[in-house]
Write an enzyme that holds these catalytic residues in place. Structure first.
Site, PDB file in Angstrom:
ATOM      1  N   GLU A 342       0.830  -1.212   0.000  1.00 24.25           N
ATOM      2  CA  GLU A 342       0.000   0.000   0.000  1.00 24.25           C
ATOM      3  C   GLU A 342       0.866   1.264   0.000  1.00 24.25           C
ATOM      4  OE1 GLU A 342      -3.869   0.349   0.584  1.00 24.25           O
ATOM      5  OE2 GLU A 342      -2.972   1.953  -0.595  1.00 24.25           O
ATOM      6  N   ASP A 346       1.197   4.097  -2.976  1.00 25.40           N
ATOM      7  CA  ASP A 346       0.742   5.472  -2.775  1.00 25.40           C
ATOM      8  C   ASP A 346       1.876   6.454  -3.025  1.00 25.40           C
ATOM      9  OD1 ASP A 346      -1.583   4.243  -1.996  1.00 25.40           O
ATOM     10  OD2 ASP A 346      -1.353   4.659   0.144  1.00 25.40           O
ATOM     11  N   SER A 601      -7.175   2.041  -4.090  1.00 25.50           N
ATOM     12  CA  SER A 601      -5.967   2.477  -3.387  1.00 25.50           C
ATOM     13  C   SER A 601      -5.007   3.189  -4.313  1.00 25.50           C
ATOM     14  CB  SER A 601      -5.221   1.263  -2.823  1.00 25.50           C
ATOM     15  OG  SER A 601      -5.794   0.842  -1.634  1.00 25.50           O
ATOM     16  N   ASP A 642     -16.779  10.993 -19.221  1.00 25.70           N
ATOM     17  CA  ASP A 642     -17.758  10.055 -18.679  1.00 25.70           C
ATOM     18  C   ASP A 642     -17.300   8.603 -18.892  1.00 25.70           C
ATOM     19  OD1 ASP A 642     -20.070   9.291 -17.463  1.00 25.70           O
ATOM     20  OD2 ASP A 642     -21.421   9.968 -19.069  1.00 25.70           O
ATOM     21  N   VAL A 643     -17.587   7.770 -17.914  1.00 24.11           N
ATOM     22  CA  VAL A 643     -17.299   6.335 -18.028  1.00 24.11           C
ATOM     23  C   VAL A 643     -18.646   5.637 -18.138  1.00 24.11           C
ATOM     24  CG1 VAL A 643     -16.260   4.322 -16.903  1.00 24.11           C
ATOM     25  CG2 VAL A 643     -15.220   6.586 -16.626  1.00 24.11           C
ATOM     26  N   GLY A 661     -23.530  10.136 -17.583  1.00 25.82           N
ATOM     27  CA  GLY A 661     -23.697  11.000 -16.410  1.00 25.82           C
ATOM     28  C   GLY A 661     -23.144  10.327 -15.161  1.00 25.82           C
ATOM     29  N   ASP A 663     -22.708   8.110 -11.959  1.00 26.90           N
ATOM     30  CA  ASP A 663     -23.193   6.791 -11.554  1.00 26.90           C
ATOM     31  C   ASP A 663     -22.439   6.334 -10.307  1.00 26.90           C
ATOM     32  OD1 ASP A 663     -20.731   5.366 -12.526  1.00 26.90           O
ATOM     33  OD2 ASP A 663     -21.481   6.037 -14.466  1.00 26.90           O
TER      34      ASP A 663
END
Ligand SMILES: *[C@@H]1O[C@H](CO)[C@@H](O)[C@H](O)[C@H]1NC(C)=O
Ligand SMILES: *[C@@H]1O[C@H](CO)[C@@H](O)[C@H](O)[C@H]1NC(C)=O
Ligand SMILES: *[C@@H]1O[C@H](CO)[C@@H](O)[C@H](O)[C@H]1NC(C)=O
Ligand SMILES: *[C@@H]1O[C@H](CO)[C@@H](O)[C@H](O)[C@H]1NC(C)=O
Ligand SMILES: *[C@@H]1O[C@H](CO)[C@@H](O)[C@H](O)[C@H]1NC(C)=O
Ligand SMILES: *[C@@H]1O[C@H](CO)[C@@H](O)[C@H](O)[C@H]1NC(C)=O
Ligand SMILES: *[C@@H]1O[C@H](CO)[C@@H](O)[C@H](O)[C@H]1NC(C)=O
Ligand SMILES: *[C@@H]1O[C@H](CO)[C@@H](O)[C@H](O)[C@H]1NC(C)=O
Length: 684
Positions: A342, A346, A601, A642-643, A661, A663
């Site tokens: 992690e 990061d 993450s 947009d996805v 839009g 979601d």
């Protein structure tokens, strides 16, 4: 002394003991994986913390829009820490009511301290004292997977006249931070030899578990869920680790290859996907970016060095600026994916994106007990100021040493937090009591008022909670598996309206990113490789004004196939995430190897880096930081691509669908940096 006064004191005490106590908080759920073990030694000392009711919090949303809504005249005119502390400080009446209660119950006023943030009273009590004060009984609980002990009670009471002045008290019914009095040698110094022995035994057990918890990687990149989460639960009970995938050969040559972004995401792929470049980064002294890690998660510098030498020349040789909180440690040696995965992820991405700017690393908690989000927040608003070496006088406000028990306008909580703060950990909202979650959410609002952008990853289990758990509709308990009748299990703090929740996308295999971008199409879909983008609707937090149009639009244009039996479909509750960033196939270096990883993450620190580049440009232009971005995002959906494909399955369902839009799995879509920059530079 006059006998009468003795009599009077006695009857006062008696009156207080008999005063009518009312139930203040009760744990609804049996916490997942914790077992009640035994009674607590009544003479052990616990650090009792009383969260006082703050005033004017109901006005917080209005105050926040005043400084962060793009149409507000006061956009960007953030508050100082002092203004925030004073505006919301509990009333004198609240402080007095609680102090009177403690005093009347036999606690000497000298023992009571008020935090610099003014919102908390602290007092070290014995368990015996706490049991009497709170009319409760404490027990030692043990984590079934890790053996970590924790002391807690099932419910607690306060006098009726005190109840209105208190949000909640810890340690009581909360399980966010394992509270183990045996480790608190400073609180209760026991005879040296046996205590050391006990302490060592517990440490050793943890360390063995850590070693045992090595990630098991198979060729599909799937990690057995129980094992993958062990380490983080051990330290903190927080969230789920990113998942490790294939290990790449050292000479895999994925560096500048945009033709391979469907197989391996690198900083170059992110730059291509979102349209920023290295010339946007700089070193404005007012700019800052902070990554929060909860011990025992920790980064490994050798891994960072190896990573940067392949993927980020500007970051080569750089280290994060360590800001340890509550004993925060970076474990010295490289351990395993479960310890370094992690943090390496990061930092490798955050640092690569903003280099040459330095990144702050808030390392929270020691490697035995870990810590919770509240430890971090405490540090931002009180103890951190006093922490040895904690403040950087060139960046952070330095406050006078507080006088004990002093309350008044000159005193102020808070030090300047990094301008963007990214956290890749999360709870299930259902793990927390409403009072606790509300209080923490209010802290995010206060940071937002100060111009801080708070990012949280939205979770990796689609509509399910950490470890794929769903809520049992009958008992409210978590079910251990993905039961077909499980209720969706939203994450926290993503459901808090004052943070920006970040979901995950992916570039599907065989997608040519270069071609897609040239033809101005969206190469990404909701992430369904290894992890599913977390998303859904809070059961606790009301829908904030800024997202009403977008979320109600989703309900009317794409009516969900699930009803109230699976999620809160009242259209009155906060929907998340707000935005999405790629979260699949990230190349990181861990344990000396190049490896692929998956998770929201990855999405949050990448977005944090991108927003930090925007702050850099604004600061260079003499403007303030972007602070709380959600109102600007929802007013300017054209800043996101947009996805429209993918799902976030969980709880025995296919979850929600990505659609036109907003979601509840990819939010408003993925960032388009040039457009974001244009909008934010156009604001005052
Ligand atoms: C409680 O005890 C700890 C350890 O001795 C100390 O650091 C802390 O300041 C004490 N808190 C109060 C409120 O006295
Ligand atoms: C790392 O860089 C070296 C030298 O340029 C190159 O040969 C190797 O393929 C790179 N490794 C990866 C995983 O991209
Ligand atoms: C919840 O689960 C625990 C075991 O984990 C069980 O003891 C408890 O009775 C359950 N609660 C309800 C309301 O069924
Ligand atoms: C749904 O959300 C609303 C608003 O946040 C809340 O008042 C209500 O209690 C929630 N319902 C359930 C069943 O959790
Ligand atoms: C590094 O890769 C080698 C070869 O695939 C493997 O044996 C080793 O376990 C990996 N190390 C870690 C820490 O994953
Ligand atoms: C990590 O530790 C292993 C031995 O456990 C060692 O072979 C490897 O070189 C170390 N890698 C790094 C990057 O420190
Ligand atoms: C539960 O569902 C998640 C995806 O939502 C999946 O990753 C996990 O493997 C499932 N767990 C079990 C025990 O089936
Ligand atoms: C870098 O990005 C900025 C903002 O999108 C753009 O104006 C600039 O032309 C880009 N520079 C290069 C060298 O591509």
């Amino acid at each position: 002394m006059h006998p009468f006064s003795i009599l009077a004191t006695c009857s006062l005490l008696v009156a207080n003991v008999l005063a009518h106590h009312v139930l203040h908080e009760k744990r609804g759920l049996s916490p997942a994986d914790w077992e009640m073990k035994k009674n607590v030694d009544l003479s052990s000392v616990i650090p009792l913390k009383i969260a006082l009711k703050q005033k004017d919090l109901h006005l917080g949303e209005k105050f926040l829009y005043d400084v962060s809504h793009p149409r507000s005249r006061n956009y960007g005119k953030h508050w100082t820490a002092k203004e925030v502390a004073e505006k919301f400080a509990p009333s004198q009446a609240s402080v007095k009511a609680v102090k009177d209660w403690l005093h009347g119950s036999g606690i000497n006023p000298m023992r009571i301290k008020q935090a610099q943030s003014l919102g908390w009273l602290h007092v070290n009590t014995t368990v015996r004292e706490a049991q009497t004060l709170l009319k409760t009984e404490y027990f030692v609980y043990e984590h079934t997977v890790t053996g970590i002990p924790h002391i807690a009670c099932n419910e607690y009471h306060v006098p009726i006249e005190v109840s209105a002045h208190v949000d909640f008290i810890t340690p009581t019914v909360h399980f966010d931070t394992p509270m183990n009095i045996k480790h608190r040698r400073s609180v209760r110094p026991p005879p040296a030899p046996p205590a050391k022995k006990r302490d060592r035994q517990i440490r050793r057990r943890n360390v063995r578990t850590l070693a045992d918890a090595q990630a098991v990687v198979d060729t599909d990149g799937e990690v057995p869920m129980q094992r993958a989460g062990v380490t983080k639960e051990l330290g903190t009970s927080l969230g789920s680790l990113p998942k490790q995938g294939a290990i790449l050969a050292d000479n895999a040559d994925v560096g500048g290859r945009l033709d391979r972004c469907d197989q391996a995401i690198t900083p170059a792929c992110l730059r291509a996907l979102y349209g920023y470049n290295e010339s946007m980064a700089g070193g404005n002294a007012k700019n800052s970016y902070g990554i929060v890690e909860y011990s025992p998660q920790s980064y490994n510098q050798q891994d960072l060095d190896k990573y940067f030498s392949n993927f980020s020349r500007p970051a080569m040789g750089s280290q994060p600026v360590l800001r340890p909180i509550d004993g925060g440690v970076v474990l010295p040696a490289n351990r395993s994916f479960n310890i370094n995965g992690e943090s390496n992820l990061d930092l490798e991405y955050a640092m690569a994106i903003v280099a040459p700017m330095k990144v702050n690393l808030y390392q929270v908690g020691d490697d035995v007990q870990g810590a919770s989000f509240n430890n971090f927040l405490d540090a931002l608003d009180s103890s951190y100021c006093k922490f040895e070496g904690g403040d950087d006088p060139t960046q952070d406000a330095v406050y006078p040493t507080p006088l004990e028990g002093y309350i008044g306008p000159a005193q102020c909580g808070g030090f300047a937090a990094s301008k963007v703060i990214s956290t890749s950990y999360g709870y299930n909202e259902a793990d927390l009591t409403p009072a606790y979650a509300d209080r923490q959410c209010a802290e995010y609002l206060k940071l937002a008022l100060q111009g801080v952008t708070i990012l949280y990853s939205s979770g990796d289990f689609g509509v399910a909670g950490n470890m794929g758990r769903c809520i049992d509709p009958k008992t409210g308990n978590f079910t251990r598996t993905n039961a077909t009748d499980g209720v969706f299990n939203p994450s926290f703090p993503s459901g808090c309206p004052w943070v920006t929740s970040v979901g995950a996308t992916e570039v599907p295999p065989a997608t040519n990113v270069v071609q897609a971008l040239a033809s101005n199409t969206q190469p990404e879909v909701a992430c369904e490789t290894v992890i599913r983008s977390g998303g859904g609707f809070s059961n606790m937090f009301e829908m904030p004004e800024y997202q009403k149009v977008a979320v109600k639009g989703w309900f009317s244009d794409h009516p969900p196939v699930y009803g109230a039996s699976l999620f809160n479909n009242t259209q009155k509750t906060r929907g998340f995430p707000d935005i999405a960033v790629n979260g699949a196939n990230y190349v990181i270096t861990v344990g000396g190897n190049f490896s692929l990883i998956y998770g929201t993450s990855a999405s949050a620190p990448a977005l944090g880096g991108i927003l930090t580049l925007i702050n850099e440009q604004r600061l260079n232009a003499g403007k303030n930081t972007i602070g709380f971005i959600n109102p600007v995002l929802y007013e300017n959906p054209q800043m996101m691509k947009d996805v429209v494909k993918g799902q976030n399955r969980g709880c025995g369902t296919t979850g929600f669908d990505a659609t036109t839009g907003w979601d509840p799995l990819t939010g408003l879509g993925t960032p388009i940096f040039p457009k974001m920059l244009e909008v934010f530079m156009g604001l005052p």
